[in-house]
Design a protein around this motif. Structure first.
Motif, PDB file in Angstrom:
ATOM      1  N   ARG A  67       2.341   1.701  -3.441  1.00  0.00           N
ATOM      2  CA  ARG A  67       1.358   2.201  -4.417  1.00  0.00           C
ATOM      3  C   ARG A  67       1.182   3.694  -4.279  1.00  0.00           C
ATOM      4  NH1 ARG A  67      -1.578  -2.611  -3.717  1.00  0.00           N
ATOM      5  NH2 ARG A  67      -2.647  -1.761  -1.909  1.00  0.00           N
ATOM      6  N   SER A  68       1.187   4.192  -3.026  1.00  0.00           N
ATOM      7  CA  SER A  68       0.961   5.623  -2.821  1.00  0.00           C
ATOM      8  C   SER A  68       2.148   6.438  -3.320  1.00  0.00           C
ATOM      9  CB  SER A  68       0.708   5.916  -1.336  1.00  0.00           C
ATOM     10  OG  SER A  68       1.910   5.786  -0.599  1.00  0.00           O
ATOM     11  N   GLN A  69       3.320   5.793  -3.408  1.00  0.00           N
ATOM     12  CA  GLN A  69       4.518   6.499  -3.856  1.00  0.00           C
ATOM     13  C   GLN A  69       4.710   6.417  -5.364  1.00  0.00           C
ATOM     14  OE1 GLN A  69       6.760   8.292  -2.346  1.00  0.00           O
ATOM     15  NE2 GLN A  69       6.593   7.881  -0.154  1.00  0.00           N
ATOM     16  N   ALA A  70       4.150   5.374  -5.956  1.00  0.00           N
ATOM     17  CA  ALA A  70       4.365   5.162  -7.383  1.00  0.00           C
ATOM     18  C   ALA A  70       3.483   6.087  -8.200  1.00  0.00           C
ATOM     19  CB  ALA A  70       4.057   3.705  -7.737  1.00  0.00           C
ATOM     20  N   ASP A  71       3.820   6.229  -9.463  1.00  0.00           N
ATOM     21  CA  ASP A  71       3.017   7.077 -10.337  1.00  0.00           C
ATOM     22  C   ASP A  71       1.620   6.506 -10.479  1.00  0.00           C
ATOM     23  OD1 ASP A  71       5.944   7.331 -12.362  1.00  0.00           O
ATOM     24  OD2 ASP A  71       5.219   8.712 -10.820  1.00  0.00           O
ATOM     25  N   GLU A 105       0.820  -1.203   0.000  1.00  0.00           N
ATOM     26  CA  GLU A 105       0.000   0.000   0.000  1.00  0.00           C
ATOM     27  C   GLU A 105       0.858   1.259   0.000  1.00  0.00           C
ATOM     28  OE1 GLU A 105      -3.082  -0.061   2.956  1.00  0.00           O
ATOM     29  OE2 GLU A 105      -3.654   1.990   2.368  1.00  0.00           O
ATOM     30  N   TRP A 106       1.899   1.256   0.815  1.00  0.00           N
ATOM     31  CA  TRP A 106       2.778   2.432   0.852  1.00  0.00           C
ATOM     32  C   TRP A 106       3.463   2.613  -0.510  1.00  0.00           C
ATOM     33  CZ3 TRP A 106       6.922   3.438   5.247  1.00  0.00           C
ATOM     34  CH2 TRP A 106       7.290   4.788   5.190  1.00  0.00           C
TER      35      TRP A 106
END
Lengths: 122, 261
Positions: free
Chosen positions: B64-68, B61-62
C-alpha cells in the motif's frame, strides 16, 4: 549482540509499541539524518538507544512513504557479501520536516508530562 | 533458515506482483527484504522478528505504501484464492444442468431403440469430446474442462461396450460430477496451506544444544536442522551442551525446548 525486547517495567509490550508507532517515522528520519543508513542498521541503532521494534519490517512502509514525500532518497551500494544494499539519505526537505516534527514532539511530550504531573509545569 | 527465508520472499513477491506493483519495484522490495532477513538470520533471529506474526499484513502494508495514493489493492487472501478459483464456481454446474436437460429431452423424444450405428457413432463423439476438452483444458489452464473430460472418457468406455446412448450420458454426468467434487476437495486443501511464517511448524522438532540452556540466566542456543536459534526451557534444570531436545513452543524469537533424552 543479543536481541532482547526492552520493555518499560510497568507497560505491556503492546502499549509501548503502540506509542513507538506514532513517532517511528520521525525516529527513522532522525537516524537517517545522522548518516545514510539501510533498514537493518536503522533498526539496530534504534535498539541501541532503547527503542526495540517487535516487528522490524514495519519500518519499510514508513521508509517508502518518506521517500515518496521526498524527505529521503534511496540509493544502492554494492556489497561485498552479495547483492547490493538499499541505503537512504536525507534530503533538504527531510531536514526541514525533521525540525518541524521534533518541535511538535517537544511540545507534545511537555504537554503529556505536564498532564501526568497533574498540571504542574515542568 | 535459508529455506524459510526463501519461502517468505517468494510469497511476498508473488503477492506484490499480483497486487499490480511494477516489476522493478517488486524486485527492489524483495532485495531489501532479503537482505534484512539474511542479516537477521546471521544474528540467530527468525523471519518472524522481521515480518511479524502476520506475513499477509506486512506484505499488504508495504505494498500500500508503494502503490499510488487511493489505489485499492487486492488482499493477500484474494491473491491466493485467485489461482485456484479459476474455472470453478457455478459455471461447471450450469453445464451439467444443461446436459441433464438435454438427456431428459433425448430420452423422452428419441426413438425407443438405438440402432447399432448410433451407438458406434457415439464412441467417436465421446472420444472427440475427450480430445477437445483435453486441449481446451490445457489452453485455458483452469480446471473447468477436466472433470468433463474425465466424464467423457468414462462415457466413451461405455460406448465401446455398446451400452445404450442414454446410459452413456448418465455415466458422463455422474462421473463429471464426481470428478468436479473430487477436484473441489483437492483445491480446498491447497487453499488452506497458505505460505505463512507459522511458528507451529517447529513444534516437536528435534534440536541439539549448542550453549547450555538455563532459564534463570536466560542463556541457551540450539541447532535445529541447519538453523541456530536462541532457546529457553520452562523447567528448572539447565540442559547441557550436546543434549538432544524437543521443541514445544516458539516464543517470540526463542524456541522453548524440553530435554528429549
Amino acid at each position: 549482540m543479543c536481541y532482547t525486547a526492552r520493555q518499560g517495567s510497568q507497560m505491556p509490550v503492546e502499549h509501548s509499541s503502540q506509542l513507538l508507532k506514532g513517532v517511528l517515522d520521525m525516529c527513522l528520519l532522525a537516524v537517517i539524518a545522522e548518516e545514510p543508513s539501510y533498514g537493518y542498521e536503522m533498526v539496530r541503532k534504534l535498539r541501541e538507544r532503547g527503542l526495540a521494534l517487535v516487528s522490524e519490517g514495519s519500518i519499510y512502509p514508513l521508509l517508502s512513504r518518506l521517500q515518496k514525500q521526498g524527505l529521503v532518497e534511496g540509493f544502492h551500494v554494492a556489497s561485498s557479501e552479495g547483492p547490493q544494499r538499499k541505503y537512504y539519505r536525507i534530503a533538504a526537505a527531510g531536514h526541514q520536516r525533521l525540525r518541524h516534527w521534533a518541535d511538535e514532539w517537544e511540545a507534545l511530550s511537555m504537554g503529556v508530562t505536564s498532564v501526568l504531573n497533574g498540571g504542574a509545569h515542568a | 533458515m535459508p529455506e524459510e527465508v526463501a519461502d517468505v520472499i517468494t510469497s511476498c513477491e508473488r503477492y506484490w506482483r499480483e497486487a499490480g506493483l511494477p516489476r522493478s519495484t517488486v524486485a527492489e522490495m524483495s532485495a531489501e527484504l532479503d537482505a534484512h532477513l539474511r542479516d537477521a538470520a546471521s544474528e540467530g533471529k527468525a523471519p518472524e522478528s522481521v515480518v511479524g506474526a502476520d506475513l499477509a499484513g506486512f506484505a499488504e502494508e508495504w505494498a500500500r505504501s508503494q502503490a499510488d495514493e487511493g489505489r485499492v489493492l487486492p488482499t493477500w487472501e484474494d491473491v491466493w484464492a485467485r489461482g485456484r478459483r479459476e474455472g470453478l464456481g457455478i459455471g461447471p454446474w450450469l453445464v451439467i444442468a444443461a446436459i441433464a436437460a438435454v438427456i431428459v429431452l433425448a430420452i423422452v423424444v428419441a426413438p425407443k431403440e438405438d440402432s447399432m450405428d448410433d451407438v458406434e457413432l457415439f464412441r467417436w463423439i465421446w472420444i472427440g469430446a475427450v480430445v477437445f476438452l483435453g486441449v481446451a483444458e490445457m489452453v485455458t489452464a483452469g480446471f473447468f474442462m477436466l472433470p468433463f473430460a474425465v466424464g467423457a472418457a468414462a462415457a466413451a468406455t461405455r460406448a465401446w461396450f455398446d451400452v445404450a446412448i442414454w446410459a452413456q450420458f448418465i455415466v458422463f454426468i455422474v462421473v463429471s460430477i464426481a470428478a468436479l467434487i473430487g477436484l473441489q476437495k483437492f483445491v480446498r486443501h491447497e487453499d488452506e496451506e497458505q505460505p505463512m511464517v507459522g511458528a507451529n511448524r517447529y513444534v516437536d522438532k528435534r534440536a541439539t544444544v549448542l550453549e547450555e540452556i538455563d532459564r534463570v540466566s536466560g542463556r541457551g542456543r540450539v541447532r535445529m536442522d541447519t538453523e541456530d536459534w536462541r532457546a529457553t526451557t520452562d523447567g528448572d534444570e539447565p540442559i547441557p551442551v550436546g543434549a538432544e531436545v524437543r521443541v514445544i513452543e516458539v516464543r517470540g524469537t526463542r524456541l522453548v525446548v524440553e530435554d528429549g533424552r
